[in-house]
Structures are given as structure tokens and as C-alpha cells.
Design a protein around this motif. Structure first.
Motif, PDB file in Angstrom:
ATOM      1  N   VAL A 117      48.871  48.097  29.797  1.00  0.00           N
ATOM      2  CA  VAL A 117      50.343  48.813  29.632  1.00  0.00           C
ATOM      3  C   VAL A 117      51.306  47.678  29.734  1.00  0.00           C
ATOM      4  O   VAL A 117      52.647  47.850  29.784  1.00  0.00           O
ATOM      5  CB  VAL A 117      50.730  49.959  30.122  1.00  0.00           C
ATOM      6  N   ASN A 118      50.842  46.228  30.093  1.00  0.00           N
ATOM      7  CA  ASN A 118      51.621  45.104  29.846  1.00  0.00           C
ATOM      8  C   ASN A 118      52.694  45.323  31.151  1.00  0.00           C
ATOM      9  O   ASN A 118      53.835  44.875  31.067  1.00  0.00           O
ATOM     10  CB  ASN A 118      52.506  45.249  28.638  1.00  0.00           C
ATOM     11  N   VAL A 119      52.185  45.566  32.314  1.00  0.00           N
ATOM     12  CA  VAL A 119      52.885  45.724  33.822  1.00  0.00           C
ATOM     13  C   VAL A 119      52.213  44.580  34.371  1.00  0.00           C
ATOM     14  O   VAL A 119      51.132  44.364  34.316  1.00  0.00           O
ATOM     15  CB  VAL A 119      52.806  47.047  34.165  1.00  0.00           C
ATOM     16  N   SER A 120      52.881  44.213  35.307  1.00  0.00           N
ATOM     17  CA  SER A 120      52.461  42.865  36.115  1.00  0.00           C
ATOM     18  C   SER A 120      51.444  43.072  36.984  1.00  0.00           C
ATOM     19  O   SER A 120      51.185  44.224  37.650  1.00  0.00           O
ATOM     20  CB  SER A 120      53.656  42.480  37.214  1.00  0.00           C
ATOM     21  N   ILE A 121      50.543  42.069  36.989  1.00  0.00           N
ATOM     22  CA  ILE A 121      49.151  42.171  37.540  1.00  0.00           C
ATOM     23  C   ILE A 121      48.989  41.063  38.457  1.00  0.00           C
ATOM     24  O   ILE A 121      50.089  40.026  38.390  1.00  0.00           O
ATOM     25  CB  ILE A 121      48.199  42.640  36.681  1.00  0.00           C
ATOM     26  N   GLY A 122      47.797  40.865  39.273  1.00  0.00           N
ATOM     27  CA  GLY A 122      47.741  39.393  39.840  1.00  0.00           C
ATOM     28  C   GLY A 122      46.391  39.240  40.284  1.00  0.00           C
ATOM     29  O   GLY A 122      45.255  39.878  40.111  1.00  0.00           O
ATOM     30  N   THR A 123      46.182  38.110  41.141  1.00  0.00           N
ATOM     31  CA  THR A 123      44.996  37.606  41.884  1.00  0.00           C
ATOM     32  C   THR A 123      45.365  37.470  43.368  1.00  0.00           C
ATOM     33  O   THR A 123      46.470  36.976  43.572  1.00  0.00           O
ATOM     34  CB  THR A 123      44.430  36.312  41.273  1.00  0.00           C
ATOM     35  N   ILE A 124      44.332  38.098  44.095  1.00  0.00           N
ATOM     36  CA  ILE A 124      44.646  37.810  45.595  1.00  0.00           C
ATOM     37  C   ILE A 124      43.220  37.086  46.125  1.00  0.00           C
ATOM     38  O   ILE A 124      42.302  37.272  45.870  1.00  0.00           O
ATOM     39  CB  ILE A 124      44.885  39.275  46.451  1.00  0.00           C
ATOM     40  N   PHE A 125      43.815  36.081  47.159  1.00  0.00           N
ATOM     41  CA  PHE A 125      42.684  35.198  47.504  1.00  0.00           C
ATOM     42  C   PHE A 125      42.734  35.007  49.230  1.00  0.00           C
ATOM     43  O   PHE A 125      43.942  35.020  49.713  1.00  0.00           O
ATOM     44  CB  PHE A 125      42.538  33.795  46.925  1.00  0.00           C
ATOM     45  N   SER A 126      41.673  34.796  49.645  1.00  0.00           N
ATOM     46  CA  SER A 126      41.511  34.492  51.111  1.00  0.00           C
ATOM     47  C   SER A 126      40.616  33.656  51.318  1.00  0.00           C
ATOM     48  O   SER A 126      39.600  33.596  50.833  1.00  0.00           O
ATOM     49  CB  SER A 126      41.211  36.027  51.826  1.00  0.00           C
ATOM     50  N   VAL A 127      40.688  32.648  52.384  1.00  0.00           N
ATOM     51  CA  VAL A 127      39.812  31.586  52.538  1.00  0.00           C
ATOM     52  C   VAL A 127      39.531  31.713  54.093  1.00  0.00           C
ATOM     53  O   VAL A 127      40.361  31.728  54.958  1.00  0.00           O
ATOM     54  CB  VAL A 127      40.579  30.134  52.432  1.00  0.00           C
ATOM     55  N   LEU A 128      38.119  31.679  54.516  1.00  0.00           N
ATOM     56  CA  LEU A 128      37.743  31.854  55.811  1.00  0.00           C
ATOM     57  C   LEU A 128      36.802  30.739  56.108  1.00  0.00           C
ATOM     58  O   LEU A 128      36.116  30.149  55.421  1.00  0.00           O
ATOM     59  CB  LEU A 128      36.822  33.037  56.072  1.00  0.00           C
TER      60      LEU A 128
END
Ligand code: AHG
Ligand code: MN
Ligand code: MN
Length: 333
Positions: A117-128
Motif C-alpha cells: 500500500v506504498n507506506v513507509s517500511i524499513g530494515t532493523i539491525f543489531s550487532v552482538l
């Protein structure tokens, strides 16, 4: 001239192995951003027939983004293994050694319901961090560390602009992708979330299922100027955690995806390792707070990779209030 991400990383923002890994994450996200922008023209929209380990229908872009991150990040010599919301088990890259001493976790595409539906999305990342006395493959146990251990964390929001927000544990900085040059340019050197706010984000359709402290908190916000809070609140809910958190990072606010009685045995909807922990680190590093109903999110000791958790984060004064309401509810009458 704004500083580029490459310059920022080369100038000692992090030690070289970690800097290279974050550079690889950013490259992958630039690639995902280009696909998101092509949308239907790139044939990346729509659902697949598969489900992920959590029983959620996978979108094409969930799987494509996962593959892009796996391929790009495996090239970073400091990376020993990866784990993702979209994969059942851990993904070893190379044996843990003095050189290969990091683990990467990600939610490759957050806000899946908004893709089509063309609404903002994203990627989330974490480094351990990870270490071993003799070279060995990573195991799931290596990943089960409290968020407090994260060496880096961040997210990319694919919105009207593509913006990367990240921390190495010394404050939070933001870069925007210039589509003309494909360069990440620093737009904010030190992000700071205001302590006070008049804006909250929660899926209010679940109101009848909330626990009493959450209900009380939102009731007080809704009561406005003449209620306990003495001020009027505004509400926002994008249904992409990345977009809701980014708004809070930019102008303050509080985000809640708390436990609710729809599935009483589930701690919450969001995932501790891929969503709550990286966002909690960003929020804390920008001066906000993150609470899971028991204590600071970053202090929770994970029991499993895909563990879910109750999430309350954002402007510190609001999160402190939520914590007080939860603690009061636990006290005997
Ligand atoms: P994902 O797309 O990675 O599964 O995450 C979706 C999450 C989060 O981004 C968002 O805040 C929340 O789900 C929205 O849930 P509701 O549809 O229940 O509002
Ligand atoms: Mn998500
Ligand atoms: Mn996702």
C-alpha cells in the motif's frame, strides 16, 4: 559538504572490522531501497505461499530483503554468523576467530503489511560480539545475549527519503541516501529525543485486550487538558515500527506494542532480538528510555532467538510514567 557514511566510518566511528560490517549493512539497505522504489515495476510486491518460523505469511520483499542482507554482509570478514526474523535457525558465515567476532541480527523488512500500500517500511539491525578460544561455528546460544551487549544497532526507513539511523553506543547519528549519487550523507550528528512529549503511538483497536496499567496510561492521555495529564495528546500509528520509531527519534513521542490478552501466553507481538533490542539501544542512546513491563528492555536475558516481548519506548518522561503504573499495579492493595 556533508560527511558521507564512508568518511564517517573511516574516521574512527568504530573499529575497522565493525565499520566494514556496518558499511555492508548500508550497502544492502541501499539495494533494498532501490527495489522498494521500483515497486510493482520491479515485480517485488505481493505475498508468497510460504510462512516464516512465526507462522506469518511472507511477502516477496521479506524474502528478497533477507537474501540481499545475507549476501552483502557475508562479505564482511568480521562477521561470524547471522540470524533473521525470516529464518528458522542461525546462519553461520565463518568460524568464530579473533578476526570474525561479530554476530548480525535483522528484521529485513519491517512493516510488511505496508509494502503493497506504498507506506513507509524499513530494515532493523543489531550487532552482538562473540568470542571463542578455538575456531568454531556459531550456535544459537551465542546470540542469546542481553541487548545491553550490542556493539551497534540501527534501522533504515524507506519512506519519502531513505534514512539510516544508527549507534555504536556513543550517541546516535543519521544519514540520508542521496538517490542521485547513491551516497549516504550525514544529516544529523547527534540525535536527541525530547524528554517530554504530547504524542503517543499504539494500535488502539486492541484497547479492550490491554493490561490495566496500559489502559490507565492511554485513558489519561485521552482525557487531555482537563484530565490527570493536564495536556492534550495526539495519536499516530503507521503500523511499521521503523516509521513510528523514526518519528519519535526526530520529534519525541512514545511507542507501545504491549502484551495484550488476545494471546495471553505471548509476551507481546514484537521480537526482542530483531526489533525491541536494536530500537531500545537507539532510543536510549538518543536520551530516551525503553521498558518491557518488568525492567529496561536492554537488560532482558533472551531465552530463544525468536522470543517476543512487550515494547514501550520513546521520550523518557512517558516511559518512566508507564514504568510507575506497571509497578503500582504489582503492589498489593
Ligand atoms: P513485521 O512486518 O516485521 O512482521 O513487523 C510488523 C510489526 C511492526 O512493524 C508494527 O509496529 C506492528 O507489527 C504492527 O502491528 P499491527 O498490525 O498489529 O498494528
Ligand atoms: Mn518487524
Ligand atoms: Mn519483518
Amino acid at each position: 559538504m556533508p560527511v558521507t557514511l564512508d568518511q564517517f566510518l573511516a574516521d574512527g566511528a568504530a573499529e575497522p572490522g565493525l565499520a566494514q560490517l556496518i558499511g555492508a549493512v548500508a550497502d544492502a539497505c541501499a539495494e533494498i531501497s532501490a527495489l522498494v522504489r521500483r515497486g510493482a515495476a520491479g515485480e517485488v510486491l505481493g505475498a508468497l505461499e510460504s510462512e516464516n518460523v512465526q507462522g506469518e505469511v511472507q511477502k516477496k520483499l521479506d524474502v528478497i530483503s533477507n537474501d540481499i542482507l545475507l549476501e552483502a554482509c557475508a562479505k564482511a570478514p568480521a562477521l561470524a554468523g547471522m540470524a533473521s526474523e525470516e529464518m528458522d535457525t542461525v546462519h553461520p558465515v565463518r568460524p568464530v576467530t579473533d578476526e570474525a567476532r561479530y554476530l548480525l541480527l535483522f528484521d529485513p523488512l519491517d512493516g510488511s503489511s505496508n509494502i503493497d500500500v506504498n507506506v513507509s517500511i524499513g530494515t532493523i539491525f543489531s550487532v552482538l560480539p562473540v568470542s571463542a578460544e578455538a575456531p568454531r561455528d556459531v550456535t544459537e546460544a551465542d546470540f542469546l545475549q542481553p541487548g545491553r551487549n550490542q556493539a551497534a544497532a540501527g534501522y533504515v526507513v524507506y519512506g519519502p527519503q531513505t534514512t539510516l539511523v544508527m549507534t555504536f553506543g556513543r550517541g546516535v547519528t543519521a544519514f540520508t541516501l542521496d538517490p542521485e549519487t547513491d551516497q549516504w550523507l550525514q544529516v544529523i550528528g547527534a540525535v536527541s529525543i525530547p524528554r517530554e512529549t504530547k504524542e503517543f503511538a499504539i494500535n488502539a483497536s486492541n484497547m479492550r485486550h490491554w493490561a490495566p496499567p496500559v489502559r490507565r496510561y492511554i485513558d489519561d492521555c485521552l482525557a487531555g487538558e482537563t484530565g490527570a495529564r493536564g495536556k492534550n495528546f495526539n495519536m499516530r500509528w503507521v503500523a511499521s515500527m521503523v516509521a513510528d520509531v523514526h518519528r519519535i527519534v526526530m520529534r519525541g513521542g512514545v511507542f507501545l506494542y504491549p502484551w495484550d490478552a488476545r494471546e495471553p501466553n505471548r509476551a507481546g507481538k514484537l521480537r526482542l532480538m530483531y526489533e525491541a533490542n536494536p530500537m531500545a539501544m537507539v532510543i536510549e542512546q538518543a536520551g530516551g528510555a525503553a521498558y518491557d513491563g518488568f525492567g529496561p528492555t536492554l537488560d532482558a536475558k533472551p531465552a530463544s532467538l525468536h522470543q517476543r516481548v512487550s515494547v514501550m519506548l520513546g521520550s523518557a518522561a512517558e516511559v518512566e510514567r508507564l514504568q510507575r503504573l506497571h509497578e503500582e499495579a504489582l503492589q498489593p492493595a
